[in-house]
Design an enzyme around this catalytic site. Structure first.
Site, short mmCIF file in Angstrom:
data_model
loop_
_atom_site.label_atom_id
_atom_site.label_comp_id
_atom_site.label_asym_id
_atom_site.label_seq_id
_atom_site.Cartn_x
_atom_site.Cartn_y
_atom_site.Cartn_z
N ILE A 54 6.94 6.33 17.50
CA ILE A 54 6.93 7.23 16.52
C ILE A 54 5.46 8.20 16.51
O ILE A 54 5.62 9.12 16.30
CB ILE A 54 6.45 6.25 15.05
N CYS A 66 -5.16 8.00 9.01
CA CYS A 66 -5.43 7.46 10.31
C CYS A 66 -5.20 8.59 11.50
O CYS A 66 -4.37 9.21 11.51
CB CYS A 66 -4.78 6.21 10.70
N ASP A 108 5.43 19.79 9.02
CA ASP A 108 6.61 20.71 9.04
C ASP A 108 7.82 20.49 8.32
O ASP A 108 8.46 21.36 7.68
CB ASP A 108 6.76 21.20 10.48
N GLN A 109 8.00 19.10 8.57
CA GLN A 109 9.31 18.86 7.82
C GLN A 109 9.14 18.72 6.20
O GLN A 109 9.93 18.86 5.56
CB GLN A 109 9.79 17.33 8.20
N ARG A 143 -9.39 0.02 3.56
CA ARG A 143 -8.36 1.05 3.12
C ARG A 143 -7.00 0.28 2.67
O ARG A 143 -6.28 1.11 1.80
CB ARG A 143 -8.10 2.21 4.30
N LYS A 154 0.82 -1.06 0.00
CA LYS A 154 0.07 -0.07 0.18
C LYS A 154 0.92 1.29 0.00
O LYS A 154 0.52 2.03 -0.92
CB LYS A 154 -0.86 -0.04 1.33
N ASN A 155 1.65 1.24 1.18
CA ASN A 155 2.72 2.40 1.02
C ASN A 155 3.48 2.78 -0.19
O ASN A 155 3.96 4.13 -0.20
CB ASN A 155 2.93 2.53 2.49
N ARG A 175 -4.00 9.96 3.87
CA ARG A 175 -2.78 10.57 4.14
C ARG A 175 -1.85 10.98 3.03
O ARG A 175 -1.30 12.18 2.77
CB ARG A 175 -1.82 9.99 5.13
N1 EPU Z 1 6.49 14.04 11.79
C1 EPU Z 1 6.58 15.46 11.90
N2 EPU Z 1 6.84 16.19 10.93
C2 EPU Z 1 6.60 15.99 9.61
C3 EPU Z 1 6.58 14.64 9.39
C4 EPU Z 1 6.40 13.86 10.36
O1 EPU Z 1 6.59 15.75 13.37
O2 EPU Z 1 6.70 16.88 8.72
C5 EPU Z 1 6.48 13.04 12.82
C6 EPU Z 1 5.21 12.50 12.72
O3 EPU Z 1 4.11 13.13 13.47
C7 EPU Z 1 5.51 10.88 13.45
C8 EPU Z 1 6.76 10.66 12.72
O4 EPU Z 1 7.47 12.22 12.16
O5 EPU Z 1 5.70 11.38 14.79
C9 EPU Z 1 6.93 9.70 11.69
O6 EPU Z 1 6.12 10.26 10.68
P1 EPU Z 1 6.14 9.87 9.16
O7 EPU Z 1 6.17 11.08 8.41
O8 EPU Z 1 7.33 8.85 9.07
O9 EPU Z 1 4.66 9.10 8.96
P2 EPU Z 1 3.80 9.45 7.69
O10 EPU Z 1 4.43 9.58 6.33
O11 EPU Z 1 2.77 10.25 8.19
C10 EPU Z 1 3.95 6.67 6.96
C11 EPU Z 1 2.73 5.79 6.61
C12 EPU Z 1 2.29 5.30 7.78
C13 EPU Z 1 3.31 4.73 8.90
C14 EPU Z 1 4.52 5.78 9.00
C15 EPU Z 1 5.47 5.38 9.72
C16 EPU Z 1 2.08 6.33 4.41
C17 EPU Z 1 1.05 6.88 3.45
N3 EPU Z 1 1.84 6.26 5.84
O12 EPU Z 1 3.19 7.99 7.61
O13 EPU Z 1 1.26 4.05 7.41
O14 EPU Z 1 2.77 4.31 10.28
O15 EPU Z 1 4.87 6.34 7.67
O16 EPU Z 1 6.16 4.06 9.23
O17 EPU Z 1 3.19 5.80 3.94
C18 EPU Z 1 -0.54 2.81 7.81
O18 EPU Z 1 -0.23 2.23 6.61
O19 EPU Z 1 -1.40 2.26 8.39
C19 EPU Z 1 0.19 3.94 8.33
C20 EPU Z 1 -0.54 4.70 9.25
#
Ligand code: EPU
Length: 428
Positions: A327, A117, A125-126, A397, A22-23, A93
């Site tokens: 995380i 989710c 912000d990143q 999903r 998926k991701n 997302r």
């Molecule tokens: N974070 C920040 N600022 C940012 C980006 C991230 O503070 O600009 C923080 C987040 O709040 C979190 C941490 O950094 O505490 C890691 O977040 P990350 O950006 O890695 O997660 P994401 O991109 O929002 C993706 C997957 C998630 C998975 C996470 C961690 C997708 C679409 N989503 O989320 O997948 O849990 O990486 O591996 O790829 C799922 O598939 O069920 C799912 C939630």
């Protein structure tokens, strides 16, 4: 509204085929916008999140054809918009990958804040910091991210934490920027490598994906290609845990065992046997699970997306197990549902303590989010008696044919329409 009904307590035995990740799919699909020609994407999971990504692509003018259940043909040439409105962006997302992809295509993107989710605050912000390092102007107006650049210029990007979404978004924006982009402290998840492989096949110059420094030399154009998405690490892990939780014996096929190392290591600690083959793993339960401790970490650490499924194992394990979520700030909501099934769990901040009990009891429960939903499936399969899971739209999903796959492993599981109170009143 549909729900899933499970008659629990059956050992899962047999073989299951894992779908595409998926991701990875939700990153590769918007990346196809960057090509000047048609891309054919194979091994695409047939799940709701992918269908939503396709819907957004079509709303931008892109032609997307379903060649078969798991193959998409994407022709980005008719694209005529850089707007992703609220009603689309809110649905998941990964809608935020259109910021990077549209910036790479047009130097402009107007994308509403993403949904996804509810795992606590999920800032972006990143991502914004990364775009700004590529000479992009970013403003947020009425919850819409307005990003634009006269000319995207490569630059140094340092992430304060490992962020999957941030890393993918910066890769998408940088791939056609002028000059060199260096991402430091990049995320290393398998889907980052998959996206980079796809873009490199299109003619991009991305090096170091899978390590914490990624270097991207911008190119002028990208061509079409045929690409096959990697197997889904988390779907595979979910069936592996289900095998162990039901004391079963399951061959999980079409996987990359390397991506499953942290999951396999914890299953072995919990007393299961895990055998690795070239592109499959066999998991055999050996009676009641043993306790273990888990701390979620960015890849190659233990994935946060497997935390709720392992919580089911710890709920029925011998002894006391501790889970530390590092995380996301709010990823224990599902424990309320397990407690309804008899589990003994205490949550305090980022830690949950599981006092193992000998068995869970079937109950009406709900899927709070995608991975919580898959944990509820495992709980229902392992429990004594009947479990009814509502809000299964979360599960749809991210899991292709989940009921069919579990049924083929011998589970007593079905989907069923149910009438909520209002409907019953109307009927009466
Ligand atoms: N974070 C920040 N600022 C940012 C980006 C991230 O503070 O600009 C923080 C987040 O709040 C979190 C941490 O950094 O505490 C890691 O977040 P990350 O950006 O890695 O997660 P994401 O991109 O929002 C993706 C997957 C998630 C998975 C996470 C961690 C997708 C679409 N989503 O989320 O997948 O849990 O990486 O591996 O790829 C799922 O598939 O069920 C799912 C939630």
């Amino acid at each position: 509204m549909e729900k899933i009904i499970i008659g629990g307590g059956k050992r899962l035995c047999g073989e299951v085929n894992i779908s595409g990740a998926k991701n990875a799919a939700v990153a590769v699909i918007p990346a196809a916008i960057l090509a000047d020609d048609v891309c054919r994407i194979e091994n695409v999971p047939n799940i709701m999140d992918v269908q939503i990504m396709v819907k957004i692509m079509k709303s931008l003018g892109v032609t997307v054809k379903n060649i078969n259940k798991n193959t998409l043909e994407i022709d980005p040439r008719p694209i005529n918009s850089y707007h992703v409105p609220a009603e689309m962006a809110n649905l998941l997302r990964a809608s935020y990958y259109f910021i990077g992809a549209l910036l790479g295509k047009f130097g402009k993107a107007h994308v509403f804040m993403p949904g996804g989710c509810n795992l606590g605050v999920r800032p972006i912000d990143q991502h914004i910091k990364g775009f700004e390092a590529l000479s992009v102007n970013v403003n947020i107006d009425n919850a819409t991210i307005i990003a634009s650049a006269d000319r995207l210029l490569g630059g140094p990007v340092y992430f304060d934490m490992s962020t999957v979404g941030g890393t993918i978004n910066v890769i998408l924006a940088a791939v056609k920027a002028r000059g060199l982009t260096v991402i430091e402290n990049a995320a290393k998840e398998p889907h980052i490598v998959d996206l980079a492989n796809f873009l490199n096949l299109m003619g991009a110059d991305i090096r170091g994906a899978g390590t914490d420094i990624i270097k991207i030399h911008g190119v002028d154009s990208l061509k079409g290609c045929t690409y096959s998405i990697i197997p889904d690490q988390i779907e595979a892990g979910t069936y592996m845990v289900a095998a162990a939780a039901t004391n079963g014996d399951v061959l999980v096929k079409n996987v990359t065992p390397k991506h499953l190392e942290s999951i396999s290591a914890k299953l072995i600690e919990c007393g299961a046997t895990v055998e690795n083959y070239d592109d499959s793993v066999r998991v055999t339960g050996n009676g009641r699970p043993l306790k273990c401790n888990i701390k979620t970490m960015p890849h190659p650490g233990f994935p946060t997306d497997m935390q709720p499924q392992f919580a089911v194992l710890l709920s029925i394990a011998e002894g006391t197990g501790i889970v530390t979520e590092s995380i996301f700030e709010n990823r224990f909501r599902y424990t309320d549902q397990l407690i309804r099934m008899g589990a003994q769990i205490k949550v305090e901040g980022k830690t949950a303590v599981f006092e193992g009990i000998s068995e869970l009891k079937g109950a009406p429960i709900k899927a709070d989010d995608l991975r919580a939903g898959s944990a509820m499936l495992i709980a229902g399969l392992a429990a004594r008696g009947e479990t009814e899971i509502s809000e299964i739209n979360h599960i749809d999903r991210g899991y292709e044919d989940v009921v069919t796959k579990f049924k083929a492993l011998g589970a007593n599981i079905k989907r069923s329409e149910f009438k909520d109170f209002k409907q019953v009143k109307n009927v009466g």
